[in-house]
Design a protein around this motif. Structure first.
Motif, PDB file in Angstrom:
ATOM      1  N   ARG A  25       4.081  -1.594 -19.310  1.00  0.00           N
ATOM      2  CA  ARG A  25       2.980  -0.774 -19.830  1.00  0.00           C
ATOM      3  C   ARG A  25       1.742  -1.636 -19.986  1.00  0.00           C
ATOM      4  N   ARG A  62      -1.258   1.410  -8.679  1.00  0.00           N
ATOM      5  CA  ARG A  62      -1.544   2.301  -7.556  1.00  0.00           C
ATOM      6  C   ARG A  62      -1.894   3.708  -8.042  1.00  0.00           C
ATOM      7  N   ASP A  63      -1.326   4.128  -9.148  1.00  0.00           N
ATOM      8  CA  ASP A  63      -1.631   5.457  -9.688  1.00  0.00           C
ATOM      9  C   ASP A  63      -3.010   5.514 -10.331  1.00  0.00           C
ATOM     10  N   GLU A  64      -3.443   4.408 -10.942  1.00  0.00           N
ATOM     11  CA  GLU A  64      -4.597   4.485 -11.836  1.00  0.00           C
ATOM     12  C   GLU A  64      -5.765   3.574 -11.465  1.00  0.00           C
ATOM     13  N   ASN A  89       3.386   0.391  -9.498  1.00  0.00           N
ATOM     14  CA  ASN A  89       3.317   1.838  -9.699  1.00  0.00           C
ATOM     15  C   ASN A  89       2.140   2.226 -10.569  1.00  0.00           C
ATOM     16  N   LEU A  90       1.977   1.552 -11.690  1.00  0.00           N
ATOM     17  CA  LEU A  90       0.875   1.882 -12.599  1.00  0.00           C
ATOM     18  C   LEU A  90      -0.477   1.629 -11.947  1.00  0.00           C
ATOM     19  N   ASP A 134       0.831  -1.207   0.000  1.00  0.00           N
ATOM     20  CA  ASP A 134       0.000   0.000   0.000  1.00  0.00           C
ATOM     21  C   ASP A 134       0.865   1.256   0.000  1.00  0.00           C
ATOM     22  N   HIS A 135       2.059   1.140  -0.564  1.00  0.00           N
ATOM     23  CA  HIS A 135       2.990   2.258  -0.654  1.00  0.00           C
ATOM     24  C   HIS A 135       3.815   2.070  -1.920  1.00  0.00           C
ATOM     25  N   ALA A 136       4.648   3.040  -2.225  1.00  0.00           N
ATOM     26  CA  ALA A 136       5.500   2.925  -3.405  1.00  0.00           C
ATOM     27  C   ALA A 136       6.434   1.726  -3.261  1.00  0.00           C
ATOM     28  N   PRO A 148      -5.059   2.063  -4.510  1.00  0.00           N
ATOM     29  CA  PRO A 148      -3.839   2.330  -3.749  1.00  0.00           C
ATOM     30  C   PRO A 148      -3.232   1.108  -3.069  1.00  0.00           C
TER      31      PRO A 148
END
Length: 280
Positions: A143, A242-244, A239-240, A131-133, A247
């Protein structure tokens, strides 16, 4: 349960608010159930089965998805035993039983005399989440897979499924498996590293709920396994996603698959629970 009244029955769309209340006890562990509930509204014709509810004094306490997969949710021993009685009486045989370890193994202990033997019992599957980077630099080549790349991705999906489940999905599912892969791509839930027309890595989102989602189908080209590609690639997916999408990202892995387990821990995942899976 002395002095209480219990009941097991199929849930209906009218039970959806209570169904959500129960599985919200752990939205990450129960993300598959939440996804199926939201997608089907608990309509049997959309479920391809039913969701059983275990009631105590008229209040829903536990649930169990009964379709191609049997998945218990928030089920203690009493609820599992009640579910087992109804499931065991059904002529329908699922492809698997999966979910929190204690519930799955107790359910299988009841069903095995009639349904066994299993093709495979996987009793120790760490359920991991992040739940973090990510804690390592992501591979920026990760991608989303494009809709016109289905033919490119599909062989990797078949190989992953065959390796993980032990059966060829084209033999057991026919065109339905290809249609599912195409659906995930169209949803934007399929991720890969593609170079020179070759899939090096791929992963998909299998289920989502409010604030959380679950990865599935993580695969690395066999020629590149052990090369250090996997952990940064997983970090790139995280990363992708969690960003989109959500989270918090989860997945589960067989304990004996030490390489994969280390990969996820290196990327920043931590253990939240333990699952088990019975393949039938």
């Amino acid at each position: 349960m002395l002095g209480t009244r219990t009941e097991v029955r199929p849930l209906t769309p009218y039970d959806l608010p209570e169904f959500r209340r129960v599985i919200e006890a752990d939205p990450h562990v129960n993300v598959f159930l939440r996804h199926r509930g939201d997608l089907t509204r608990l309509e049997p014709r959309w479920l391809g089965g039913q969701v059983l509810g275990f009631f105590v004094d008229g209040r829903l306490r536990s649930v169990c998805h009964c379709g191609a997969n049997v998945v218990p949710g928030e089920a203690d021993d009493v609820a599992v035993d009640a579910f087992a009685e109804l499931i065991g009486a059904s002529p329908v045989r699922p492809a698997s039983i999966a979910g929190p370890r204690d519930a799955v193994l107790r359910l299988w202990a009841s069903l095995e005399p009639e349904w066994g033997p299993a093709r495979s019992v996987r009793p120790d599957q760490p359920f991991l989440l992040i739940d973090h980077a990510p804690t390592i630099a992501p591979d920026l080549r990760v991608r989303r897979v494009m809709v016109d790349e289905l033919d490119l991705l599909y062989p990797a999906c078949v190989q992953m499924f065959t390796e993980e489940v032990g059966v060829d999905p084209e033999a057991t599912h026919g065109n339905l498996y290809r249609a599912r892969v195409a659906q995930l791509i169209a949803q934007g839930w399929s991720f890969a590293i593609v170079e020179d027309g070759r899939v090096l890595f791929k992963a998909e989102i299998g289920a989502t709920g409010p604030g959380t989602c679950q990865l599935q189908g993580v695969w690395v080209d066999p020629a590149l396994r052990g090369s250090g590609l996997a952990a940064p690639a997983v970090a790139g997916v995280v990363n992708l996603v969690r960003d989109e999408v959500a989270p918090t990202v989860s997945l589960y892995v067989n304990r004996h698959n030490e390489r994969a387990h280390r990969t996820y821990l290196r990327a920043g995942f931590r253990q939240h629970d333990t699952f088990a899976t019975v393949l039938l």
